[in-house]
Scaffold this active site. Structure first.
Site, PDB file in Angstrom:
ATOM      1  N   HIS A  67       0.826  -1.214   0.000  1.00 10.00           N
ATOM      2  CA  HIS A  67       0.000   0.000   0.000  1.00 10.00           C
ATOM      3  C   HIS A  67       0.861   1.265   0.000  1.00 10.00           C
ATOM      4  O   HIS A  67       0.419   2.308  -0.450  1.00 10.00           O
ATOM      5  CB  HIS A  67      -0.957  -0.008   1.197  1.00 10.00           C
ATOM      6  CG  HIS A  67      -2.120  -0.928   0.998  1.00 10.00           C
ATOM      7  ND1 HIS A  67      -3.396  -0.635   1.421  1.00 10.00           N
ATOM      8  CD2 HIS A  67      -2.211  -2.142   0.407  1.00 10.00           C
ATOM      9  CE1 HIS A  67      -4.215  -1.632   1.101  1.00 10.00           C
ATOM     10  NE2 HIS A  67      -3.513  -2.557   0.491  1.00 10.00           N
ATOM     11  N   ASP A  75       7.913   5.377  -0.467  1.00 14.91           N
ATOM     12  CA  ASP A  75       8.509   6.541   0.202  1.00 14.91           C
ATOM     13  C   ASP A  75       7.986   6.706   1.621  1.00 14.91           C
ATOM     14  O   ASP A  75       8.109   7.782   2.202  1.00 14.91           O
ATOM     15  CB  ASP A  75       8.226   7.817  -0.611  1.00 14.91           C
ATOM     16  CG  ASP A  75       6.743   8.175  -0.624  1.00 14.91           C
ATOM     17  OD1 ASP A  75       5.914   7.318  -0.233  1.00 14.91           O
ATOM     18  OD2 ASP A  75       6.412   9.312  -1.009  1.00 14.91           O
TER      19      ASP A  75
END
Ligand code: HEM
Length: 318
Positions: A67, A75
Site C-alpha cells: 500500500h 517513500d
C-alpha cells in the site's frame, strides 16, 4: 536553440541522464554498508520480536509495503500522520490496514536509531522494505536481497490513494498493475502475498451464494463465519495464514480463493496457466515473487534531489 550547440557527447550524456531512472539507479543492496553496517541484523531481530508478540504483524507489514509503494511510490508516505487529518492511511481503502503493521515499523525504526551510527541515517522507506522481506522470510518464504537507498517522501494525502479492489476482474487487475509497470505474471506472483493473513467479511461476503466459481462447502463455511459475527467476522486468505508457501494457488484451483480478485486468477483462462504453474512448483513462485517484490521496491523511489529526506520520526516529515 542552445541544445544544438552542445557537443554530441554532452548531449548524449544529457539524454542518457533523462532516460535513466536515476532514483532507481541509486538503489543498492549494500547502500548502508558504511552508514549503518548492522542495519539488516537490527531490523531482522526487531521484526522477529514483533512477529512473536503478534501473528498479525507479518501479514500486516507485507500489505503495508504494497500500500505504500502503490501510492506515490515506496517513500513511507503511508506512515505520515498529518495534523489536518488529510493523509493516506485515513483513506477508506487503508482503514483495514492493521495497527500491528505500523507498530512493527515504529519498533524497527526505534531499534535502528538506538545504534549511534545508524541514528537518523536510515529512511523509513528502507526500514519498511526490509521489514516486508522479514515478514516473508520469517514466515517460511524466500530470504531475498533488498535494494536500499530510498528517501522518505514529505507528502501524503487521502485523495492520492488508488488501490485495487477485491471485486476486480482480470482486466481491471491488469490495468491497475500495468500502471505500476508490472506484467500479468508479476501481478499474479504478487497476489501470492495472500498466502499470509486474513480478510474481513465485507471484502468477500457478497460472493457467497452468488459467485459460481466458489466451492460450495467453502461458501457454507464462510456463510457461518460471517453470519455468526456480522461486525468482526473474518477468514484467512489461505489455510496457513502465517506460513509463506504456494498453498494459496492450490486453493484457487479448488475454488477456495477468498477474494474475488484471487479466484478470478484461476477462473479466467488467460491467467489460469500461471496459477497452475505456481501451484505445482513452489520454487518457481518464490523466484517470481522475489523478483516482483524487488521491482515493487523500485516504484517511485525518491532521492534527496527529488525532495526526499531521511525522516526522524516515521509519522512526521522533518
Ligand atoms: C491484486 C490486488 C489486491 C487486492 C484486490 C487486495 C485486497 C486485499 C484485501 C481486501 C485484503 C483484506 C483486508 C482486510 O480485511 O483486513 C487484503 C489483505 C492482504 N493483502 Fe492484499 N490485495 C491485493 C494485492 C496484494 C499484494 C500485491 C500484496 C503484497 C505483496 C498483498 C498483501 C496482503 C496481505 C499480506 C494481506 C493480509 C493482511 C492482514 O492479515 O492484515 N495484497 N488484500
Amino acid at each position: 536553440m542552445v541544445s544544438l550547440r552542445l557537443p554530441f557527447a554532452v548531449l548524449a550524456v544529457l539524454v542518457a541522464a533523462l532516460m535513466t531512472p536515476s532514483a532507481v539507479a541509486q538503489l543498492r543492496t549494500d547502500y548502508y554498508a558504511k552508514i549503518c553496517p548492522k542495519l539488516e541484523t537490527i531490523v531482522r531481530s526487531s521484526v522477529k520480536q514483533s512477529m512473536a508478540q503478534s501473528q498479525i504483524s507479518g501479514p500486516a507489514v507485507l500489505r503495508l509495503f504494497f500500500h505504500d509503494c502503490a501510492v506515490r511510490g515506496c517513500d513511507a508516505s503511508i506512515l505520515i500522520v498529518n495534523s489536518n487529518g488529510d493523509d493516506e492511511w485515513r483513506n477508506s481503502d487503508n482503514q483495514s490496514l492493521k495497527p500491528e503493521g505500523f507498530q512493527t515499523i515504529m519498533n524497527a525504526k526505534a531499534a535502528v536509531d538506538s545504534d549511534p551510527q545508524c541514528k537518523y541515517n536510515v529512511s523509513c522507506a528502507d526500514i519498511l522494505a526490509l521489514a516486508a522481506r522479514e515478514a516473508v522470510y520469517q514466515s517460511g518464504g524466500p530470504n531475498y536481497p533488498v535494494e536500499l537507498g530510498r528517501y522518505d517522501g514529505r507528502l501524503s494525502t487521502r485523495d492520492s490513494v488508488v488501490l485495487p479492489h477485491s471485486n476486480f476482474n482480470l482486466d481491471q487487475l491488469n490495468a491497475y498493475f500495468s500502471g505500476l509497470g508490472f506484467t500479468q505474471n508479476e501481478m499474479i506472483a504478487l497476489s501470492g502475498g495472500h498466502t499470509l493473513g486474513a480478510a474481513d467479511c465485507p471484502f468477500f461476503q457478497y460472493r457467497i451464494g452468488t459467485d459460481t466459481t466458489m466451492n460450495s462447502a467453502f461458501a457454507d463455511d464462510l456463510r457461518k463465519t460471517c453470519n455468526s459475527n456480522p461486525t468482526n467476522g473474518f477468514a484467512f486468505l489461505d489455510y496457513s495464514p502465517v506460513g509463506f508457501d504456494n498453498a494459496y494457488f492450490r486453493l484457487l484451483q479448488g475454488g477456495r480463493g477468498l477474494l474475488g480478485s484471487d479466484q478470478v486468477l484461476y477462473s479466467d483462462p488467460r491467467s489460469r496457466n500461471t496459477v497452475n504453474a505456481y501451484a505445482a512448483n513452489q520454487a518457481a513462485f518464490f523466484a517470481d515473487f522475489m523478483n516482483a517484490m524487488t521491482k515493487l521496491g523500485r516504484v517511485g523511489v525518491k532521492t534527496a534531489a527529488t525532495g526526499g529526506e531521511i525522516r526522524r520520526d516515521c509519522r512526521f516529515p522533518n
